[in-house]
Design a protein around this motif. Structure first.
Motif, PDB file in Angstrom:
ATOM      1  N   PRO A   7      35.526  49.738  47.230  1.00  0.00           N
ATOM      2  CA  PRO A   7      35.592  51.105  46.712  1.00  0.00           C
ATOM      3  C   PRO A   7      36.991  51.700  46.832  1.00  0.00           C
ATOM      4  N   GLY A   8      37.493  52.222  45.720  1.00  0.00           N
ATOM      5  CA  GLY A   8      38.795  52.867  45.715  1.00  0.00           C
ATOM      6  C   GLY A   8      39.966  51.954  45.451  1.00  0.00           C
ATOM      7  N   CYS A   9      39.761  50.633  45.403  1.00  0.00           N
ATOM      8  CA  CYS A   9      40.865  49.705  45.161  1.00  0.00           C
ATOM      9  C   CYS A   9      41.037  49.519  43.653  1.00  0.00           C
ATOM     10  N   PRO A  10      42.240  49.773  43.117  1.00  0.00           N
ATOM     11  CA  PRO A  10      42.450  49.668  41.674  1.00  0.00           C
ATOM     12  C   PRO A  10      42.893  48.281  41.217  1.00  0.00           C
ATOM     13  N   ARG A  11      43.036  47.334  42.152  1.00  0.00           N
ATOM     14  CA  ARG A  11      43.616  46.040  41.808  1.00  0.00           C
ATOM     15  C   ARG A  11      42.574  45.095  41.224  1.00  0.00           C
ATOM     16  N   THR A  12      43.074  44.033  40.620  1.00  0.00           N
ATOM     17  CA  THR A  12      42.210  42.955  40.165  1.00  0.00           C
ATOM     18  C   THR A  12      42.241  41.839  41.186  1.00  0.00           C
ATOM     19  N   SER A  13      41.194  41.017  41.190  1.00  0.00           N
ATOM     20  CA  SER A  13      41.111  39.958  42.193  1.00  0.00           C
ATOM     21  C   SER A  13      42.176  38.908  41.947  1.00  0.00           C
ATOM     22  N   ASP A  14      42.149  38.208  40.875  1.00  0.00           N
ATOM     23  CA  ASP A  14      43.176  37.287  40.405  1.00  0.00           C
ATOM     24  C   ASP A  14      42.567  36.480  39.272  1.00  0.00           C
ATOM     25  N   GLU A  15      43.196  35.373  38.930  1.00  0.00           N
ATOM     26  CA  GLU A  15      42.689  34.577  37.826  1.00  0.00           C
ATOM     27  C   GLU A  15      41.347  33.932  38.131  1.00  0.00           C
ATOM     28  N   ASP A  16      40.998  33.794  39.403  1.00  0.00           N
ATOM     29  CA  ASP A  16      39.734  33.188  39.786  1.00  0.00           C
ATOM     30  C   ASP A  16      38.625  34.227  39.619  1.00  0.00           C
ATOM     31  N   THR A  17      37.817  34.075  38.589  1.00  0.00           N
ATOM     32  CA  THR A  17      36.792  35.080  38.287  1.00  0.00           C
ATOM     33  C   THR A  17      35.658  35.080  39.301  1.00  0.00           C
ATOM     34  N   ARG A  18      35.613  34.104  40.205  1.00  0.00           N
ATOM     35  CA  ARG A  18      34.571  34.091  41.223  1.00  0.00           C
ATOM     36  C   ARG A  18      34.848  35.082  42.327  1.00  0.00           C
ATOM     37  N   ARG A  19      36.108  35.453  42.512  1.00  0.00           N
ATOM     38  CA  ARG A  19      36.470  36.362  43.589  1.00  0.00           C
ATOM     39  C   ARG A  19      36.048  37.783  43.255  1.00  0.00           C
ATOM     40  N   ARG A  20      35.499  38.476  44.245  1.00  0.00           N
ATOM     41  CA  ARG A  20      35.107  39.872  44.078  1.00  0.00           C
ATOM     42  C   ARG A  20      36.027  40.808  44.851  1.00  0.00           C
ATOM     43  N   MET A  21      37.129  40.269  45.348  1.00  0.00           N
ATOM     44  CA  MET A  21      38.029  41.050  46.184  1.00  0.00           C
ATOM     45  C   MET A  21      39.460  40.602  45.936  1.00  0.00           C
ATOM     46  N   CYS A  22      40.394  41.559  45.844  1.00  0.00           N
ATOM     47  CA  CYS A  22      41.793  41.215  45.634  1.00  0.00           C
ATOM     48  C   CYS A  22      42.387  40.602  46.905  1.00  0.00           C
ATOM     49  N   THR A 144      33.601  35.929  47.459  1.00  0.00           N
ATOM     50  CA  THR A 144      32.961  35.618  46.181  1.00  0.00           C
ATOM     51  C   THR A 144      31.564  36.231  46.089  1.00  0.00           C
ATOM     52  N   ALA A 145      31.124  36.912  47.142  1.00  0.00           N
ATOM     53  CA  ALA A 145      29.773  37.488  47.162  1.00  0.00           C
ATOM     54  C   ALA A 145      29.763  38.831  46.443  1.00  0.00           C
ATOM     55  N   PRO A 146      28.655  39.187  45.787  1.00  0.00           N
ATOM     56  CA  PRO A 146      28.594  40.476  45.087  1.00  0.00           C
ATOM     57  C   PRO A 146      28.688  41.675  46.026  1.00  0.00           C
ATOM     58  N   TRP A 147      28.380  41.480  47.316  1.00  0.00           N
ATOM     59  CA  TRP A 147      28.430  42.577  48.282  1.00  0.00           C
ATOM     60  C   TRP A 147      29.726  42.589  49.092  1.00  0.00           C
ATOM     61  N   ALA A 148      30.722  41.832  48.679  1.00  0.00           N
ATOM     62  CA  ALA A 148      31.969  41.736  49.456  1.00  0.00           C
ATOM     63  C   ALA A 148      32.621  43.098  49.652  1.00  0.00           C
ATOM     64  N   GLY A 149      32.650  43.912  48.615  1.00  0.00           N
ATOM     65  CA  GLY A 149      33.275  45.231  48.734  1.00  0.00           C
ATOM     66  C   GLY A 149      32.527  46.145  49.687  1.00  0.00           C
ATOM     67  N   ILE A 150      31.199  46.004  49.748  1.00  0.00           N
ATOM     68  CA  ILE A 150      30.404  46.829  50.656  1.00  0.00           C
ATOM     69  C   ILE A 150      30.683  46.439  52.101  1.00  0.00           C
ATOM     70  N   LEU A 151      30.809  45.141  52.368  1.00  0.00           N
ATOM     71  CA  LEU A 151      31.159  44.688  53.713  1.00  0.00           C
ATOM     72  C   LEU A 151      32.502  45.260  54.125  1.00  0.00           C
ATOM     73  N   HIS A 152      33.485  45.211  53.237  1.00  0.00           N
ATOM     74  CA  HIS A 152      34.812  45.759  53.530  1.00  0.00           C
ATOM     75  C   HIS A 152      34.705  47.239  53.878  1.00  0.00           C
ATOM     76  N   GLN A 153      33.946  47.991  53.087  1.00  0.00           N
ATOM     77  CA  GLN A 153      33.797  49.424  53.323  1.00  0.00           C
ATOM     78  C   GLN A 153      33.109  49.699  54.661  1.00  0.00           C
ATOM     79  N   GLU A 154      32.075  48.930  54.988  1.00  0.00           N
ATOM     80  CA  GLU A 154      31.363  49.156  56.249  1.00  0.00           C
ATOM     81  C   GLU A 154      32.228  48.822  57.456  1.00  0.00           C
TER      82      GLU A 154
END
Length: 237
Positions: A7-22, A144-154
């Motif tokens: 949440p709040g991060c404007p960046r893209t992960s990278d060329e690897d589309t499996r990554r859900r986090m920059c 690569t998990a769909p909840w990666a951003g939520i873990l980071h926030q918590e």
């Protein structure tokens, strides 16, 4: 490229589309887990109540015996659940109010990680290890998990509570050598972070890479600085 799910991060992960986090947020996630391990002794030291003037009766004593330790710290240091925690957001929390113990919180995410990577058996930790260390080893899969951003926030919120108790904040220190990419003097190192970062172009260097870079460029910069100082001295003489 895909957008970072933190949440709040404007960046893209990278060329690897499996990554859900920059890359930056993934690095920060590792630093959070490392800091949680380092904060545990400080939490233990904060467990005892601070001494304060006695209040609560006409004789200066307390109306009721105080709790001998801080309740907020005791909650965070409490033992983890002995049962499997499959979902950090579902029924696993039950009727509990307030923050979970750190051990229970991290074990819940370990269970989620185990499901994500399809481990044959439930995760476990060896004696002397921590759930934070277990999760750190699985960061390449966690991002690569769909909840990666939520873990980071918590973890951000959890560390905020811990830091408010231990009264510690990571220190950021500027380094002498210029950035090898943009040449700005923006390289910094921060407590718990595994990389040296350029605040101008966001380049990341390992400590060994920075040391090798500094050994190459700093002698030349020192010589240039001495020559400039000598020239200014001559002009002012």
């Amino acid at each position: 490229m895909t957008s970072c799910t933190v949440p709040g991060c404007p960046r893209t992960s990278d060329e690897d589309t499996r990554r859900r986090m920059c890359v930056r947020c993934a690095r920060q996630l590792q630093a959070y887990l490392r800091e949680l391990v380092g904060q545990m002794p400080l939490l233990q030291a904060s467990l005892q109540l601070d001494r304060s003037p006695t209040t609560g009766s006409v004789h200066g004593g307390r109306a009721h015996s105080p709790m001998p330790v801080r309740g907020d710290v005791l909650t965070l240091l409490g033992p983890g659940s002995n049962t499997t925690v499959d979902d950090p957001y579902g029924d696993a929390r039950g009727d509990q109010t307030g923050p979970l113990p750190i051990d229970t919180h991290l074990r819940g995410w370990a269970e989620m990680t185990a499901l994500h990577v399809r481990l044959a058996t439930a995760p476990g930790i060896r004696p002397g290890r921590t759930w934070a260390a277990w999760l750190t080893a699985y960061v390449p899969w966690i991002i690569t998990a769909p909840w990666a951003g939520i873990l980071h926030q918590e973890l951000t919120e959890l560390l905020g509570r811990v830091r408010s108790i231990t009264r510690t904040e990571p220190r950021r220190r500027p380094l002498d050598a210029p950035c090898p990419s943009c040449e700005a003097f923006g390289l910094v190192e921060e407590d718990w972070q595994p990389y040296v970062e350029c605040v101008a172009c966001e380049l990341l260097l390992t400590p060994d890479e920075y040391t090798a870079h500094a050994r190459r460029v700093m002698p030349r910069l020192y010589r240039t600085a001495l020559l400039l100082a000598a020239q200014q001295h001559q002009e002012s003489a």
